[in-house]
Design an enzyme around this catalytic site. Structure first.
Site, PDB file in Angstrom:
ATOM      1  N   ASP A   1       9.896   1.082   6.308  1.00 60.02           N
ATOM      2  CA  ASP A   1       9.023   0.696   7.347  1.00 60.02           C
ATOM      3  C   ASP A   1      10.333   0.168   7.935  1.00 60.02           C
ATOM      4  OD1 ASP A   1       7.758   0.715   9.163  1.00 60.02           O
ATOM      5  OD2 ASP A   1       6.193   0.382   7.838  1.00 60.02           O
TER       6      ASP A   1
ATOM      7  N   HIS B   1       7.735   4.410   6.815  1.00 62.20           N
ATOM      8  CA  HIS B   1       6.249   3.249   7.626  1.00 62.20           C
ATOM      9  C   HIS B   1       4.511   4.791   6.177  1.00 62.20           C
ATOM     10  CE1 HIS B   1       3.627   1.490   9.929  1.00 62.20           C
ATOM     11  NE2 HIS B   1       3.365   2.462  11.003  1.00 62.20           N
TER      12      HIS B   1
ATOM     13  N   SER C   1      -0.547   0.935   9.965  1.00 63.36           N
ATOM     14  CA  SER C   1      -0.516   0.312  10.972  1.00 63.36           C
ATOM     15  C   SER C   1      -1.312  -0.370  11.630  1.00 63.36           C
ATOM     16  CB  SER C   1       0.210   1.603  11.837  1.00 63.36           C
ATOM     17  OG  SER C   1       1.449   1.685  12.497  1.00 63.36           O
TER      18      SER C   1
END
Length: 751
Positions: A673, A705, A592
């Site tokens: 995602d 994600h 991320s």
């Protein structure tokens, strides 16, 4: 000796049984057989297989007397490729557990008396059955309360003054307020989706017309059995345009019930959820929970605070509500303020704990979970500090909270759930569920008045079942890019020898307003990397939570600035002060925002310090942040929209520095995602391949994600470890050890 044992499956199994029996001193035969059948490798070495097959326990929920507690445990087997799920009963005095329900479709056990519990069972065609069973003779006396033609979850119950029991749950509602059941709904002939406003998809799904809602009813006991009263489930939010629990992660923490009614959190329906974070607290007065037409939800006023609202909890008297509220309506990681609604009869008067004239608040930490003491005189609150989630005690009257609270002693690691051990006991002992870097579940009894804690049950005997111990965990602190200190967690191999040198595994956390914690993770577990033969260092640089709001907020407009410099300082500190770390064989990994930082590092001098990089669901170009779903996130962190402050996005764009990319890199990304679309993984892979830089792309079409499915997670770990081990030299070292073990084995065998 141990290296030879690892080559013989029989001795692995024997040692596994010994470790598991010692880890569960009160376990019965079913406990041990389940654990052995699912832990496909012995815990002589903590591997991805051990991580992913280790039993996972829910928080423990005590009964009213505090003598028993309910919990669930799930496991996954790579031999059968199946998941199992059980509801179990913990004896608080002995720490022993017994099996109540062994059924993958059973979930959410909830006490409905001292010797009876209610739970849900999912069935065919999207139906859910509500069952009640006795702990004395589980299974043989279970009976059906009702079957609901929809998927329900997040149940809460509360005994009312008339002897009935309020029952509230969440379920999806159609636009006209009826229960939604996608399994039986008529399927459209076209797959087209048409939108005319922002927020078309969220997390991992395209949004439709159905919304989360809260439903209530009441149960009454007749002839020894609970039955539904009134008209069945009633939609408490019908006609209000409100949605609760708040997706995608909302659950029982988004609402609470008392004999006076229901409080819940919901997004402001007048603000677009793609641009604003504002969620408000609402109250629905209910007397019997059988009202066929619920009163309209009433908003709780909090002047000056317009951000997220969370964790509403009724006092035991049912007249007060404690909750948290943020100030900014476009900052998802703003500081939550601890709040009190003193009287549910007057929703216009709320009070803030630790309030100051400048609006910043005297307590610099972030309250999360809230629990009232048995006498309603105190609040027990969890909040993160220095990489641990601690437990704190606060007077329940804001006027009495003059001093900032102090930490209550708990087990090592981080607290993730707190319950009153016995509701009628004025001593207010607590049953606390926590985790740590070496233990995936620990139940302990905490006495706030004596500031003591006693461990009741550890899922791994505090790490021993996994071959882990607290002696492998450490901390370092160093000067950051400015006049502030930066903290990092350190995890060493279980066979650590300070006279040897180990390659560095440098982990960069996501968020960016997040932190590495002394808590368990099934996705990014430092011990998995350490047991490969690394010293793992996990810094919490500018932007990290748990170190005060100044450090956290310092990342605004600084994505590749202060955090990057902090990481450079971390690397330099390791080089100069940790002689057992081989920084010449260092690898770095991030997901991320951590993935963003990996791409940023690639184009800057720190990138040349690493032998290999791993980027999971990262950011390739900050200009593409407007392909995300929650636009308030880049608006806050990049100080404006892309059309009002394009320069602010370009300044920290990793794609601006691809000419400097040179380090081998593994890229992992997933199709579902929607926070960081898969093109953010494809673009850097294309750059690396075009430049002839060693690189690999791993894509999961059915993950979001996070990589959550066990089989996919195993592949994730295999790919990541193979990549870093190849470039750090660990792969070669491991092969040499295996060859030496084979030679030694042959030498010891008789001719």
């Amino acid at each position: 000796m141990w290296s030879l044992l690892l080559l013989h499956p029989f001795w692995n199994l024997v040692l596994s049984c010994i470790l598991l029996i010692s880890a569960f001193p009160g376990a019965d035969a079913s406990d041990i057989s389940i654990a052995v059948s699912n832990m496909t490798l012995t815990a002589t070495k903590f591997t991805p297989e051990v991580l992913l097959t280790a039993p996972r326990r829910s928080p423990a929920i005590p009964n009213a007397k505090g003598t028993k507690a309910l919990f669930t445990v799930t496991t996954y087997s790579f031999e059968t490729h199946r998941k199992t799920s059980q509801i179990r009963l913990l004896d608080v005095e002995s720490g022993q557990s017994t099996l109540l329900v062994d059924d993958l479709s059973a979930s959410e056990p909830t006490w409905i008396g001292d010797d009876e519990f209610l739970y849900l069972k999912s069935g065919e065609k999207g139906n859910t059955t509500v069952l009640v069973d006795k702990i004395a003779r589980p299974g043989s006396q279970a009976y059906e309360v009702t079957t609901i033609k929809a998927r329900i979850s997040n149940i809460k119950i509360k005994e009312l003054t008339n002897g009935t029991v309020a029952f509230v749950c969440s379920a999806s509602a159609t636009p006209d307020g009826q229960l939604s059941n996608p399994a039986t709904a008529k399927k459209p002939y076209s797959s087209a989706k048409v939108y005319t406003s922002l927020f078309v998809r969220h997390w991992d799904e395209w949004l439709g017309e159905d919304k989360n809602s809260l439903w209530y009813t009441a149960l009454e006991k007749k002839n020894g059995r609970f039955t539904l009263t009134g008209h069945g489930l009633v939609n408490a939010l019908a006609g209000s345009k409100l949605e609760s629990p708040v997706p995608p992660f909302g659950g029982t923490g988004d609402f609470d019930i008392s004999p006076t009614g229901l409080v819940f959190v919901a997004k402001d329906p007048e603000l677009n959820p793609a641009l604003y974070t504002k969620t408000d607290l609402y109250y629905v007065p209910l007397k019997t929970f059988t009202e066929e037409q619920p009163p309209s939800p009433q908003i709780v006023e909090t002047p000056g605070l317009e951000g997220y609202t969370n964790s509403p909890v009724f006092s035991h008297c049912g007249r007060k509500v404690a909750f948290t509220r943020m100030r900014s309506k476009q900052y998802e990681s703003d500081k939550p303020r601890l709040m009190l609604l003193p009287d549910i009869g007057d929703l216009s008067k709320t009070e803030e704990f630790f309030a100051t004239d400048d609006g910043e608040g005297a307590w610099d930490y972030r309250p999360e979970t809230i629990l009232w003491s048995a006498d309603d005189k105190s609040l027990y609150v969890t909040a993160e500090k220095n990489a641990r989630v601690h437990l704190w005690e606060v007077p329940s009257n804001p006027a009495d909270a003059r001093d900032t609270p102090s930490v209550i002693m708990t087990a090592d690691g981080s607290v993730n759930d707190i319950r009153l051990l016995a509701e009628a006991d004025s001593s207010s002992k607590l049953l606390v569920t926590s985790t740590s870097l070496v233990d995936n579940s620990c139940y302990s009894i905490v006495d706030p008045s004596a500031n003591t804690t006693d461990i009741l049950s550890s899922n791994s005997k505090q790490g021993k079942t996994f071959g882990l111990s607290r002696s492998s965990i450490g901390d370092i602190t160093f000067k950051g890019a400015g006049d502030y200190d930066v903290h990092a967690l350190v995890v060493r191999p279980s066979n650590f020898d300070e006279k040897k040198k180990y390659p560095l595994c440098f982990l960069i956390h996501g968020g960016p307003q997040g932190a590495w914690q002394d808590g368990w993770s099934n996705r990014w577990n430092p011990a998995v990397f350490a047991e490969q033969g690394y010293v793992v260092v996990s810094p919490n640089p500018t932007g990290s939570t748990g170190y005060g709001m100044a450090l956290q907020n310092g990342i605004k407009g600084q994505w590749g600035g202060r955090p990057y410099e902090d990481l450079v300082k971390a690397f330099e500190h390791i080089e100069e002060n940790m002689p057992y770390v081989d920084t010449d064989r260092a690898v770095a990994l991030g997901a991320s925002y951590g993935g963003y930082m990996i791409n940023w590092i690639q184009g800057h001098p720190l990138g040349r310090k690493f032998k290999a990089l791993v980027c999971h669901d990262g950011v390739f170009s900050t200009l593409n942040q407007w392909s995300t779903e929650e636009l308030f996130f880049p608006i806050h962190d990049f100080e404006g929209t892309i059309y009002d402050n394009r320069a602010g996005y370009e300044k920290w764009d990793p794609a601006q520095h691809v000419n400097e990319w040179a380090t081998p890199q593994l890229i992992i990304h997933s199709e579902l995602d929607y926070r960081l679309p898969i093109t953010e993984g494809l673009a850097p892979f294309n750059v690396l391949q075009s430049k002839g830089i060693p690189s690999k792309l791993v894509m999961f079409p059915d993950e979001n994600h996070w990589v959550l499915k066990p089989e996919n997670s195993l592949v994730w770990h295999e790919q990541v470890l193979a990549w870093i081990n190849k470039y750090s030299g660990v792969e070669k070292e491991t092969q040499e050890v295996r060859e030496m073990a084979v030679v030694e084995d042959k030498r010891q065998k008789p001719m």
